[in-house]
Design a protein around this motif. Structure first.
Motif, mmCIF file in Angstrom:
data_model
loop_
_atom_site.group_PDB
_atom_site.id
_atom_site.type_symbol
_atom_site.label_atom_id
_atom_site.label_comp_id
_atom_site.label_asym_id
_atom_site.label_seq_id
_atom_site.Cartn_x
_atom_site.Cartn_y
_atom_site.Cartn_z
ATOM 1 N N GLU A 90 14.820 38.813 82.269
ATOM 2 C CA GLU A 90 14.189 39.762 82.623
ATOM 3 C C GLU A 90 14.303 40.802 84.025
ATOM 4 O O GLU A 90 15.672 39.759 84.510
ATOM 5 N N ARG A 94 11.406 45.792 92.057
ATOM 6 C CA ARG A 94 11.499 45.677 93.247
ATOM 7 C C ARG A 94 11.173 46.859 94.483
ATOM 8 O O ARG A 94 12.548 46.478 94.912
ATOM 9 N N SER A 100 7.595 36.008 94.239
ATOM 10 C CA SER A 100 8.334 34.670 94.451
ATOM 11 C C SER A 100 9.351 35.269 95.186
ATOM 12 O O SER A 100 9.926 34.253 95.478
ATOM 13 N N ASP A 129 12.598 31.208 83.167
ATOM 14 C CA ASP A 129 13.366 32.143 83.963
ATOM 15 C C ASP A 129 14.301 31.894 85.426
ATOM 16 O O ASP A 129 14.113 32.205 85.585
ATOM 17 N N LYS A 177 8.306 44.145 85.496
ATOM 18 C CA LYS A 177 9.203 43.382 85.100
ATOM 19 C C LYS A 177 9.927 44.369 83.878
ATOM 20 O O LYS A 177 8.823 44.635 83.263
ATOM 21 N N ASP A 200 -0.279 43.146 83.645
ATOM 22 C CA ASP A 200 0.164 42.053 83.380
ATOM 23 C C ASP A 200 2.125 42.023 83.971
ATOM 24 O O ASP A 200 2.421 40.306 84.386
ATOM 25 N N THR A 201 3.036 42.673 83.855
ATOM 26 C CA THR A 201 3.506 43.163 84.112
ATOM 27 C C THR A 201 4.267 43.726 86.023
ATOM 28 O O THR A 201 5.249 44.243 85.702
ATOM 29 N N CYS A 202 3.225 43.963 85.972
ATOM 30 C CA CYS A 202 3.584 45.224 87.219
ATOM 31 C C CYS A 202 2.480 44.495 88.294
ATOM 32 O O CYS A 202 1.838 43.465 87.989
ATOM 33 N N LYS A 215 -2.264 41.097 87.925
ATOM 34 C CA LYS A 215 -2.369 39.536 87.845
ATOM 35 C C LYS A 215 -2.684 38.640 88.382
ATOM 36 O O LYS A 215 -2.948 38.402 88.028
ATOM 37 N N ARG A 219 -3.749 34.950 89.228
ATOM 38 C CA ARG A 219 -2.572 33.898 89.457
ATOM 39 C C ARG A 219 -3.678 33.220 90.987
ATOM 40 O O ARG A 219 -3.131 32.042 91.300
#
Ligand code: 5GP
Length: 261
Positions: A90, A94, A100, A129, A177, A200-202, A215, A219
Motif C-alpha cells: 500500500e 501524505r 497513523s 499492514d 492510499k 474510503d482511501t483518502c 472515512k 473511524r
C-alpha cells in the motif's frame, strides 16, 4: 460481457471473473471496516458513491496519462477493470500529517509537511499492514528497483493532479492510499494504477472548516458519512448540485430500474 464466478472478496469490494480472461468486474460493497477489521458496519449507499467517485478520478488520471485498470463503469455498483497482478504494497501519500503517522511519530494532527511523504505498507491483514522500508521491498522481491522508480514518479504526478483537482472544489487532500499492479500490454510488462481512489482511501478536509469528508467519519464515530461522501461527489460534479437524492435513494432507484428491465 458475462459475469462469472466470484474470484475474491475483500473488505469493501468483490472481484468477479468475466468471459474475457483479461478483464474482471469490481463490485463496490457497502461494508465499512476500520482498525484492521476490529470495527465493522454496513453503510447503505457507500458503495454506490465510491464507485462513481473512483470512476471520476481514475478517468481524469487516465486523461493526464496515468495508466490505470479502469475500463468502464457498468452500473451503480460495478465497473469493468483490467486484471492485474497486484504489488503487495500500500503506497501511502501524505501532504498533511493525520492518522497513523501522528500516533507513530508524535506529530501534531494537521501539520503541513514540507513535501509529500510516501510511505510503504506491506499488504497483509494478519500483520496489520506493517510499515516497511524500500529495502524490504527489494529484499523480498515485492517489486524491482525499476518498478519502484516508475511507481514513485506516477505517485508524485497523481498527487499533484489530485491536490489541484480537490483544491478547485474547496477540499484539502490530506493523504491517500494507492495500489499498483503488473499487466502485459502488447507483450510488454507495464505497471498501472489499480484499486480505487475514493473517500474510503483518502483523507479529505473542507478547505475552510477542516470538516472531515472521508472515512474518518466512520473511524472516529463522527456520523453523517453518506452526506459527506455525497458532498464530495456533488462538488466533483458527479451528482447535480441541486439534487437532494441521497445515496440511499440512488441505490433504491437503481434496483427499481433493474427490476423494470
Ligand atoms: P493511515 O496510515 O493514517 O491509517 O492512513 C493513511 C491514508 O491511507 C488514509 O487516507 C487512509 O484512508 C488510507 N489507507 C491506509 N490503509 C488503508 C486501508 O487498508 N484501506 C483503506 N481503505 N484506506 C487505507
Amino acid at each position: 460481457m458475462k459475469k462469472g464466478k466470484k474470484l475474491y472478496e475483500g473488505k469493501a469490494k468483490i472481484i468477479y471473473a468475466t468471459s474475457d480472461k483479461n478483464l474482471v468486474i469490481q463490485y463496490f460493497k457497502d461494508d465499512a471496516t476500520a482498525f484492521n477489521n476490529q470495527k465493522k458496519s454496513t453503510i447503505e449507499g457507500k458503495g454506490v458513491l465510491n464507485n462513481r467517485i473512483s470512476e471520476h478520478i481514475l478517468s481524469n488520471l487516465s486523461q493526464i496519462g496515468i495508466k490505470n485498470h479502469l475500463v468502464k463503469r457498468l452500473n451503480m455498483r460495478e465497473q469493468v477493470i483490467k486484471l492485474v497482478e497486484i504489488i503487495p504494497i500500500e503506497f501511502i501519500v501524505r501532504n498533511v500529517a493525520s492518522g497513523s503517522i501522528t500516533k507513530r511519530l508524535g506529530i501534531e494532527d494537521g501539520t503541513v509537511l514540507k513535501e509529500p511523504l510516501v510511505e510503504y505498507c506491506f499488504k497483509n491483514d494478519e500483520l496489520g499492514d506493517p510499515l516497511v522500508a524500500e529495502e524490504h521491498i527489494y529484499t523480498f522481491d515485492w517489486a524491482s528497483k525499476k518498478e519502484l522508480e516508475k511507481i514513485k514518479k506516477m505517485i508524485l504526478r497523481i498527487n499533484d493532479f489530485m491536490i489541484g483537482m480537490f483544491r478547485g472544489i474547496g477540499i484539502k487532500l490530506i493523504d491517500f492510499k494507492l495500489e499498483f499492479g503488473r499487466i502485459k500490454i502488447n507483450g510488454k510488462n507495464e505497471i498501472i494504477l489499480a484499486d480505487e481512489i475514493s473517500p474510503d482511501t483518502c483523507r479529505l478536509w473542507d478547505s475552510i472548516t477542516d470538516k472531515k469528508l472521508d472515512k474518518d467519519r466512520f473511524r472516529k464515530d463522527l456520523g453523517d458519512l453518506i452526506p459527506a461522501y455525497t458532498e464530495v461527489a456533488k462538488r466533483l460534479g458527479i451528482l447535480h448540485e441541486q439534487s437532494n437524492i441521497s445515496a440511499v435513494n440512488v441505490t433504491k432507484l437503481s434496483s427499481i430500474k433493474r427490476k423494470r428491465k
